[in-house]
Design an enzyme around this catalytic site. Sequence first.
Site, PDB file in Angstrom:
ATOM      1  N   ASP A  33      -0.804   5.925   7.444  1.00 43.89           N
ATOM      2  CA  ASP A  33      -1.536   5.476   6.261  1.00 43.89           C
ATOM      3  C   ASP A  33      -2.623   6.477   5.891  1.00 43.89           C
ATOM      4  OD1 ASP A  33      -0.544   2.409   6.176  1.00 43.89           O
ATOM      5  OD2 ASP A  33      -0.934   3.004   8.238  1.00 43.89           O
ATOM      6  N   GLU A 276       5.820   7.165   6.907  1.00 50.09           N
ATOM      7  CA  GLU A 276       6.098   7.510   5.514  1.00 50.09           C
ATOM      8  C   GLU A 276       5.740   8.946   5.182  1.00 50.09           C
ATOM      9  OE1 GLU A 276       4.418   6.192   1.128  1.00 50.09           O
ATOM     10  OE2 GLU A 276       5.120   4.615   2.473  1.00 50.09           O
TER      11      GLU A 276
END
Length: 387
Positions: A33, A276
């Site tokens: 994140d 991600e």
Amino acid sequence: MSATGYWMNFPAASPSNIGRWDIFCRVIDNFGDAGVCWRLAADLASRGDSVRLFIDQPDLLAQLQGPTPLPHIDICPWPTADAQFTAADVADVVLEAFACDPPAAYIEAMSQRATRPAWINLEYLSAENWIETHHRLPSPHPRYALTKHFFFPGFTPGTGGILREPTRTAEIVEQAQRQVQASVPNAGGLNPAESLRILLFCYEQALIPAWLTILAESTSTVVLDVTPCPAQAQIRQWQSEHPGHSQPCIRALPFVSQPDFDHLLDEHDLLFVRGEDSFVRAQLAGKPLIWHIYPQTDDAHRVKLQAFYDRYLGLEVLTAAEQDVYRKVVKAWNNPSAPGSDLTKLWPALVKQMPAMLENARQWRHLLLQQVDLVSQLREFVAHLVK
């Protein structure tokens, strides 16, 4: 593949009605994140925007940014429960990463601002079809005269795109042009008779001991570079139980900054990545990748995983049989207890088809470069909201 079709996205002037961005980030998945939010903040700053990043683990950013911090990024710890804000404290654009919700006092200050800020919830990246119908949808606040808009990164024109800063785009295009000029379509690819360079960045993985044994018995030279992650401890344990093995050549890498990580990806033939941020950067490296997706209790991650590989392998570069091998390896890596997770036969078949996988990866990257990047789309969208 010709490099002449690559689309270049250079920084645009900051819209005149946008002065400041406030980004809110809570770290859930290690550096994932924080990595996304830092790249977002750095990309905005490089285009002339003023950015303030609120994050609950600010110490992570010093490791991500490298030796040259960018200007116009103010890094702030997550506000305490008793923190107070006024309307003057609120930025023109308020972006919450992954539905982390700004503090209640900040939201109240947003409602007191004479000119309402653009409020964006940046969602997780997904290849699922439904995100196109939810991208940019408004959500009125139940108490205040505020509207939050959902912004979905993705891989199709109907989504918000991916984070791809202009400097990285320029590097990719230059690299592709060199390959074309040298008339080496598979430059940097794998010759199965020679060596295989693997980069490993994953969660704890039950398959690792058996996989290392398969690598040890390989007829080609294998270099396994292991980034700081739980796999390092598992690999050390395997090495202690298998002394004297020179194959694979295992190297434990130190933590590197985001720019250095991008270049590290370029140096390898096969990329095992997680989360991600690293997942996106592996695609931009144009190398075959095995995505170790962040597990969710309701197994929603498996739907996301399949949706991505449906798109990624839908270029008709690999044969049906090659796609089947690729999918089975990915499935096994993400669900070692599932039937068919034995890599004994799958791994040699995967290595054999590496040249085709490399071509698939490069064609996929070519498609991504035709797409308008996330920051460009985001800046254009909020420019119409800030009035």
